[in-house]
Write a protein that holds these residues in place. Structure first.
Motif, PDB file in Angstrom:
ATOM      1  N   TRP A  80       0.864  -1.177   0.000  1.00  0.00           N
ATOM      2  CA  TRP A  80       0.000   0.000   0.000  1.00  0.00           C
ATOM      3  C   TRP A  80       0.900   1.225   0.000  1.00  0.00           C
ATOM      4  O   TRP A  80       1.699   1.420   0.915  1.00  0.00           O
ATOM      5  CB  TRP A  80      -0.941  -0.006   1.198  1.00  0.00           C
ATOM      6  CG  TRP A  80      -2.000  -1.055   1.045  1.00  0.00           C
ATOM      7  CD1 TRP A  80      -1.994  -2.303   1.587  1.00  0.00           C
ATOM      8  CD2 TRP A  80      -3.184  -0.957   0.255  1.00  0.00           C
ATOM      9  NE1 TRP A  80      -3.108  -2.996   1.181  1.00  0.00           N
ATOM     10  CE2 TRP A  80      -3.866  -2.184   0.367  1.00  0.00           C
ATOM     11  CE3 TRP A  80      -3.748   0.045  -0.537  1.00  0.00           C
ATOM     12  CZ2 TRP A  80      -5.076  -2.443  -0.276  1.00  0.00           C
ATOM     13  CZ3 TRP A  80      -4.953  -0.209  -1.174  1.00  0.00           C
ATOM     14  CH2 TRP A  80      -5.598  -1.434  -1.044  1.00  0.00           C
ATOM     15  N   GLU A  81       0.789   2.021  -1.054  1.00  0.00           N
ATOM     16  CA  GLU A  81       1.632   3.205  -1.230  1.00  0.00           C
ATOM     17  C   GLU A  81       0.765   4.411  -1.547  1.00  0.00           C
ATOM     18  O   GLU A  81      -0.338   4.268  -2.090  1.00  0.00           O
ATOM     19  CB  GLU A  81       2.625   2.994  -2.394  1.00  0.00           C
ATOM     20  CG  GLU A  81       3.558   1.810  -2.234  1.00  0.00           C
ATOM     21  CD  GLU A  81       4.691   2.055  -1.252  1.00  0.00           C
ATOM     22  OE1 GLU A  81       4.840   3.197  -0.778  1.00  0.00           O
ATOM     23  OE2 GLU A  81       5.430   1.098  -0.982  1.00  0.00           O
ATOM     24  N   LEU A  82       1.290   5.590  -1.232  1.00  0.00           N
ATOM     25  CA  LEU A  82       0.602   6.814  -1.622  1.00  0.00           C
ATOM     26  C   LEU A  82       0.652   6.947  -3.137  1.00  0.00           C
ATOM     27  O   LEU A  82       1.695   6.695  -3.762  1.00  0.00           O
ATOM     28  CB  LEU A  82       1.253   8.041  -0.982  1.00  0.00           C
ATOM     29  CG  LEU A  82       1.027   8.209   0.520  1.00  0.00           C
ATOM     30  CD1 LEU A  82       1.881   9.352   1.056  1.00  0.00           C
ATOM     31  CD2 LEU A  82      -0.448   8.468   0.807  1.00  0.00           C
ATOM     32  N   LEU A  83      -0.440   7.357  -3.721  1.00  0.00           N
ATOM     33  CA  LEU A  83      -0.536   7.505  -5.167  1.00  0.00           C
ATOM     34  C   LEU A  83       0.565   8.425  -5.702  1.00  0.00           C
ATOM     35  O   LEU A  83       1.164   8.155  -6.734  1.00  0.00           O
ATOM     36  CB  LEU A  83      -1.920   8.073  -5.514  1.00  0.00           C
ATOM     37  CG  LEU A  83      -2.396   7.974  -6.937  1.00  0.00           C
ATOM     38  CD1 LEU A  83      -2.412   6.541  -7.421  1.00  0.00           C
ATOM     39  CD2 LEU A  83      -3.775   8.587  -7.074  1.00  0.00           C
ATOM     40  N   THR A  84       0.856   9.483  -4.964  1.00  0.00           N
ATOM     41  CA  THR A  84       1.847  10.467  -5.414  1.00  0.00           C
ATOM     42  C   THR A  84       3.279   9.947  -5.348  1.00  0.00           C
ATOM     43  O   THR A  84       4.185  10.581  -5.883  1.00  0.00           O
ATOM     44  CB  THR A  84       1.730  11.765  -4.597  1.00  0.00           C
ATOM     45  OG1 THR A  84       1.800  11.443  -3.206  1.00  0.00           O
ATOM     46  CG2 THR A  84       0.407  12.468  -4.876  1.00  0.00           C
TER      47      THR A  84
END
Length: 148
Positions: A80-84
């Motif tokens: 799970w990663e930040l989209l940015t």
């Protein structure tokens, strides 16, 4: 309630009828709502007795459900990663694109071309390089067992 007579048996909690679901419904590495992934390199690095028991359980599973049409599975290591924080390849694999809008600002869109309202807070499951060694790299030393 304290037990006053040591000869009195301890109260028994009934055993669960769904022990595997009970375990996998809590956060566990490799477990999701639909699948359980066991990295082969780690399973093959476990002690011999564990491997023997696990191989037997897998054989039982395959005997019981071998008549079903099993698909081939593609396992993709993901986090799970930040989209940015994603690069173009990760964005595409997660089903997003980043492009400049009419004002020249970077805009993130999902697979249906809907803009993502707050991309700096939006987390997605994105492919990452596998941090676990491949089976061909040899045995992975397990953590020592906790003292009894």
């Amino acid at each position: 309630m304290a037990r006053t007579d040591p000869r009195q048996p301890l109260p028994r909690t009934p055993a669960s009828t769904t022990p595997l679901a009970d375990y996998l419904d809590r956060p566990a590495p490799g477990a999701g709502p639909d699948y359980l992934v066991v990295p082969r390199s780690l399973a093959e690095s476990m002690p011999l007795r564990w491997q023997q028991v696990f191989a037997g359980m897998l054989a039982d599973l395959h005997d019981a459900y071998g008549h079903l049409r099993w698909p081939d599975y593609r396992v993709v290591p993901s986090r799970w990663e930040l989209l940015t924080d994603l690069d173009e390849e990760q964005l595409a694999a997660a089903g997003y694109i980043a492009d400049l809008d009419a004002a020249g600002e970077l805009e993130y869109r999902d697979a249906s071309s809907t803009p993502v309202p707050d991309p700096r807070q939006h987390r997605v499951l994105a492919p990452v390089e596998d941090p676990l060694p491949a089976p061909s790299e040899g045995r992975v030393e397990p953590r020592p067992a906790a003292p009894l």
